[in-house]
Design an enzyme around this catalytic site. Sequence first.
Site, PDB file in Angstrom:
ATOM      1  N   GLU A 177       0.830  -1.210   0.000  1.00 28.56           N
ATOM      2  CA  GLU A 177       0.000   0.000   0.000  1.00 28.56           C
ATOM      3  C   GLU A 177       0.870   1.269   0.000  1.00 28.56           C
ATOM      4  OE1 GLU A 177      -3.696   2.164   2.402  1.00 28.56           O
ATOM      5  OE2 GLU A 177      -2.526   0.634   3.428  1.00 28.56           O
ATOM      6  N   LYS A 214      -2.732  -2.013  -2.890  1.00 28.10           N
ATOM      7  CA  LYS A 214      -3.785  -1.147  -2.346  1.00 28.10           C
ATOM      8  C   LYS A 214      -3.389   0.292  -2.675  1.00 28.10           C
ATOM      9  CE  LYS A 214      -6.495   0.062   1.735  1.00 28.10           C
ATOM     10  NZ  LYS A 214      -7.106  -0.395   2.988  1.00 28.10           N
TER      11      LYS A 214
END
Length: 298
Positions: A177, A214
Amino acid sequence: MANDKMAKQMTEKGGFIAALDQSGGSTPGALRQYGIPETAYSGDAEMFQLMHEMRVRIMTAPAFTGDKVIGAILFEKTMDGEAEGKPVPSFLWENRGVVPFLKMDKGLEAEADGVSLMKPIPGLDALLERAVKLGVYGTKMRSTIKLASPTGVAAIVRQQFEIAAQISGHGLMPIIEPEVLIKSPDKTGAEGLLREELLKALEALPAGQTVMLKLTIPTVPDFYKPLVDHPKVERVVALSGGYSQAEACKLLAENHGMIASFSRALTEGLTKSMSDAEFNAAIGQSIDTIYKASTQKV
């Protein structure tokens, strides 16, 4: 094998991932949003207990099942806790059909070169071993990008993929992420650099190794489609990044193949004072809305 079923669900099933992983610094804000002021508890133990009760209330709501919520990201204390007398990861998978993930980073370093790298993660191997024993499928780790800095973005991606290799070594699926902040003065420029660095890092992954990504919903719709379609990416999920639920869902629906992994946008409007019927209706409505945006059925 449970892991094969989980992998199949994460690769093929329509739906989204619930991010139930606020920790440390973000917990008071999440509790405030839920209607619990900081004066209602003293110390971390009480704070995390209240947070755990809120998460259990969400996880046990009738709509919170693998029909629409295909995965859930847990804070470490939530992973170690119980729901209806079972360890949370077992409860999620066995009772709800939801694939459990663990948030395993320890927060961010101070911003340097336009980005905030992850702090060191002491005892990571022991934590990953514990997660495997508890039936967790994968992990999530967050770092942030503020500026379109080529060296900063390259450093973020390098750190993420180095730790991802360690996670993969334990048989877990890493969610990488690198969040481009929605208030970045050059969000589009930062996204261009990030896509380029991610594609390079994916090409360098060893055969048979895959990751999940993400990412902040991009400024240009479908900008991350090359990542969505990449054979070494199991799934690309979107963070809400401070957008309201309505705005996050509207933007997400324009990005084909990306699914939600929302935190604040999932729990928006939920409060402790709601009756169970009101609470279950509200979370059910949120789940429906985010599911539609994730499957482009809006």
